[in-house]
Design a protein around this motif. Structure first.
Motif, short mmCIF file in Angstrom:
data_model
loop_
_atom_site.label_atom_id
_atom_site.label_comp_id
_atom_site.label_asym_id
_atom_site.label_seq_id
_atom_site.Cartn_x
_atom_site.Cartn_y
_atom_site.Cartn_z
N HIS A 157 0.83 -1.20 0.00
CA HIS A 157 0.00 0.00 0.00
C HIS A 157 0.87 1.25 0.00
N ASP A 158 0.31 2.34 -0.52
CA ASP A 158 1.06 3.59 -0.64
C ASP A 158 1.63 4.07 0.69
N LYS A 216 -7.07 7.74 -7.58
CA LYS A 216 -7.12 7.28 -6.19
C LYS A 216 -5.91 6.46 -5.80
N THR A 217 -5.32 5.77 -6.75
CA THR A 217 -4.14 4.94 -6.44
C THR A 217 -3.01 5.27 -7.40
N ARG A 239 6.48 7.17 -7.67
CA ARG A 239 5.51 6.95 -6.59
C ARG A 239 5.76 7.90 -5.43
#
Length: 129
Positions: free
Chosen positions: A2-3, A84-85, A27
């Motif tokens: 997850h981020d 969103k991601t 990222r």
């Protein structure tokens, strides 16, 4: 991963080197730009990458102009469309995975210069978005 876990590991210097590829750099930029002002994000990204590189014994490969160029390119993509991601973001902006993208803005000679490695240099071919 997850981020937020990715970001936590980056900040605590526990992120595996294999996770910090070109995509990992994008990222980090996407995560910091998404939650801070541009100026704050630039500081966090550049400071964080320098710190992480030093932790890996690779401080000598940090490149100020390339890092900030990618920050500008990620920010420009984020302005166009929100996601969103990070995975959705990359799918929406596949051009960011092209490592040669900075050469649309910079000559090879300028990007390979020691000055560009150590400090921010404006593009010599065309302006960044």
């Amino acid at each position: 991963m997850h981020d937020q876990e990715f970001l936590r590991q980056f900040e605590t210097l526990t992120l595996a080197k294999s996770e910090f590829s070109h995509q990992g750099h994008l990222r980090i930029a996407w995560l910091y730009l998404g939650k801070n002002t541009f100026e704050q994000a630039v500081y966090q990204i550049t400071h964080g990458i320098r710190r992480y590189a030093a932790h890996l014994g690779a401080a000598h490969i940090y490149h100020e102009t390339l890092t900030k160029t990618w920050i500008h390119l990620v920010r420009a993509a984020m302005i166009i469309q929100t996601h969103k991601t990070f995975e959705e973001f990359l799918l929406g902006h596949p051009h960011l995975q092209n490592k040669a993208l900075p050469f649309q803005y910079y000559s090879e000679a300028l990007l390979q210069s020691e000055a560009a490695r150590k400090q921010w240099i404006e593009p010599d071919l065309k302006s960044l978005p």
